[in-house]
Design a protein around this motif. Structure first.
Motif, PDB file in Angstrom:
ATOM      1  N   GLY A 130      -6.511 -11.951  -8.456  1.00 60.49           N
ATOM      2  CA  GLY A 130      -6.662 -11.710  -7.031  1.00 60.49           C
ATOM      3  C   GLY A 130      -5.596 -10.754  -6.513  1.00 60.49           C
ATOM      4  N   LEU A 131      -5.777 -10.279  -5.289  1.00 65.36           N
ATOM      5  CA  LEU A 131      -4.868  -9.285  -4.714  1.00 65.36           C
ATOM      6  C   LEU A 131      -4.418  -9.690  -3.319  1.00 65.36           C
ATOM      7  CD1 LEU A 131      -3.516  -6.441  -4.793  1.00 65.36           C
ATOM      8  CD2 LEU A 131      -5.658  -5.525  -3.858  1.00 65.36           C
ATOM      9  N   LEU A 132      -3.106  -9.812  -3.142  1.00 68.41           N
ATOM     10  CA  LEU A 132      -2.501  -9.971  -1.824  1.00 68.41           C
ATOM     11  C   LEU A 132      -1.848  -8.647  -1.456  1.00 68.41           C
ATOM     12  CD1 LEU A 132      -1.436 -12.769  -3.632  1.00 68.41           C
ATOM     13  CD2 LEU A 132      -1.141 -13.490  -1.266  1.00 68.41           C
TER      14      LEU A 132
ATOM     15  N   GLY B 189      -0.708   0.285  -8.940  1.00 65.32           N
ATOM     16  CA  GLY B 189      -0.778  -1.087  -9.436  1.00 65.32           C
ATOM     17  C   GLY B 189      -2.089  -1.757  -9.078  1.00 65.32           C
ATOM     18  N   MET B 190      -2.611  -1.466  -7.898  1.00 62.02           N
ATOM     19  CA  MET B 190      -3.899  -2.031  -7.479  1.00 62.02           C
ATOM     20  C   MET B 190      -5.013  -1.596  -8.421  1.00 62.02           C
ATOM     21  SD  MET B 190      -3.425  -1.425  -3.367  1.00 62.02           S
ATOM     22  CE  MET B 190      -5.172  -1.630  -3.011  1.00 62.02           C
ATOM     23  N   LYS B 191      -4.981  -0.331  -8.823  1.00 62.36           N
ATOM     24  CA  LYS B 191      -6.013   0.188  -9.713  1.00 62.36           C
ATOM     25  C   LYS B 191      -5.845  -0.337 -11.137  1.00 62.36           C
ATOM     26  CE  LYS B 191      -6.684   4.487  -7.108  1.00 62.36           C
ATOM     27  NZ  LYS B 191      -6.573   5.985  -7.142  1.00 62.36           N
TER      28      LYS B 191
ATOM     29  N   GLY C 159      -9.605  -4.015  -0.498  1.00 61.66           N
ATOM     30  CA  GLY C 159      -9.816  -4.941  -1.599  1.00 61.66           C
ATOM     31  C   GLY C 159      -8.890  -6.125  -1.601  1.00 61.66           C
ATOM     32  N   GLY C 160      -8.091  -6.273  -0.557  1.00 58.88           N
ATOM     33  CA  GLY C 160      -7.175  -7.404  -0.480  1.00 58.88           C
ATOM     34  C   GLY C 160      -7.916  -8.723  -0.316  1.00 58.88           C
TER      35      GLY C 160
ATOM     36  N   LEU D  14       0.806  -1.220   0.000  1.00 60.63           N
ATOM     37  CA  LEU D  14       0.000   0.000   0.000  1.00 60.63           C
ATOM     38  C   LEU D  14       0.840   1.271   0.000  1.00 60.63           C
ATOM     39  CD1 LEU D  14      -2.807  -1.196   2.416  1.00 60.63           C
ATOM     40  CD2 LEU D  14      -3.140  -0.434   0.059  1.00 60.63           C
ATOM     41  N   GLU D  15       2.153   1.118   0.220  1.00 61.55           N
ATOM     42  CA  GLU D  15       3.020   2.294   0.240  1.00 61.55           C
ATOM     43  C   GLU D  15       3.289   2.811  -1.169  1.00 61.55           C
ATOM     44  OE1 GLU D  15       7.568   3.597   1.503  1.00 61.55           O
ATOM     45  OE2 GLU D  15       6.748   1.706   2.238  1.00 61.55           O
ATOM     46  N   THR D  16       3.665   1.917  -2.079  1.00 62.01           N
ATOM     47  CA  THR D  16       4.008   2.349  -3.442  1.00 62.01           C
ATOM     48  C   THR D  16       3.261   1.549  -4.509  1.00 62.01           C
ATOM     49  OG1 THR D  16       5.918   0.832  -3.436  1.00 62.01           O
ATOM     50  CG2 THR D  16       6.326   3.129  -2.812  1.00 62.01           C
TER      51      THR D  16
END
Length: 335
Positions: free
Chosen positions: A86-88, A77-79, A120-121, A71-73
């Motif tokens: 899936g997302l870890l 990428g998440m968006k 969303g993890g 979540l820092e940088t």
């Protein structure tokens, strides 16, 4: 086998249609900043790290089952990731306090398992440096730390991935032949310890039990193990796991990691996938340095995709995450 609904559904979202976790890892923080700074020189700024992760996520997640970000940088990428992946998310602080003995872990202060889920993890990932031979007063702190994180993940019903990275308090060079000789026992002891139900771990993200640079037939010079010994270490480590486990790439080249996975398959390791980081995208750092975003995009669409495609071919022989419990329909879902 009983499993909480959120944990079961999270693991399914992180897996491909065969139940194999074919995941991409790019949650590096301190090391990633150094990589980008090296190729960008005086023009470096933190935004470039975020842009790099965004590009990797956008271009490569269509070909993987999940991605590991921070979540820092990693918010860009998440968006940018493919909705099907899936997302870890990482929960631990990067690195460790070198002024204290034992490489003690800690979590990010303004984060929680609940907040990871709200972001969303699909799973929480924790890295812990672990030497089974450290004094009990150090390892008990790490055990209690993971017990707390495990209880937190159970409370909010989200899968927990734990990544034990082995080291030795006396042999500091983990790339040396001295460490290679003691690595198998440390990896096996870590797997055996963290497979215990008390930690509430759902998937172990583990190192392969040998250093392939010292395996006979792969080593350029002296070797620490014959091929037969290396295969035995793989099988013994696999047999000790009572949880699903996946392999990490540990910074080796894409070619060597593929050879490692081929070897694991031949050794009858029951691994259920990979979380592959630098072996997939590392050479893209140089492409970004030379050609900026367009150069990186072209590299990812060609060489980066090639790396994933060839690894995915091998993962057809991996075990589904639920195979250690029997069939997927044997798992009793509890609310």
């Amino acid at each position: 086998m009983k499993m909480q609904r959120g944990k079961f559904e999270g693991l399914q979202r992180l897996s491909n249609d065969k139940g194999v976790i074919a995941a991409l890892a790019i949650d590096q923080r301190g090391s990633m900043k150094k990589m980008i700074q090296k190729v960008k020189g005086d023009s470096y700024h933190i935004e470039q790290v975020k842009i790099f992760k965004e590009a990797v996520s956008r271009e490569l997640t269509p070909y993987v089952s999940a991605i590991l970000l921070d979540l820092e940088t990693g918010k860009y990428g998440m968006k940018a990731k493919d909705d099907r992946a899936g997302l870890l998310l990482s929960y631990e602080k990067t690195g460790y306090d070198a002024t204290e003995p034992g490489r003690l872990p800690d979590v990010i202060e303004d984060l929680s398992a609940l907040r990871i889920k709200e972001q969303g993890g699909d799973a929480v990932k924790i890295l812990v440096y672990y030497d089974p031979c450290e004094p009990a007063e150090i390892n008990e702190k790490k055990h209690a730390f993971l017990e707390r994180v495990g209880a937190e993940c159970r409370a909010v019903d989200i899968p927990l991935f734990v990544e034990p990275i082995v080291y030795d308090q006396f042999v500091e060079d983990t790339k040396s032949i001295e460490f290679a000789k003691i690595k198998p026992a440390k990896v096996k002891a870590s797997i055996q310890e963290f497979s215990k139900p008390r930690y509430g771990i759902d998937v172990l993200k583990v190192e392969v039990p040998v250093n392939f640079n010292y395996v006979e037939g792969f080593a350029d010079g002296e070797h620490a193990y014959t091929k037969e010994e290396a295969a035995r270490h793989f099988k013994e480590a696999s047999d000790l796991a009572t949880l699903p486990f996946i392999y990490l790439s540990a910074g080796v080249t894409s070619e060597l990691f593929r050879k490692t996975i081929e070897f694991a398959i031949e050794a009858e390791s029951a691994f259920c996938g990979v979380l592959c980081g630098r072996a997939t995208w590392f050479d893209g750092v140089a492409a970004y340095g030379e050609g900026d975003e367009e150069g990186l995009r072209q590299w990812l669409q060609t060489k980066g995709k090639y790396n994933i495609d060839h690894l995915n071919e091998l993962l057809d022989k991996a075990s589904p995450w639920w195979s250690i419990y029997g069939k997927v329909e044997d798992i009793q879902i509890i609310d």
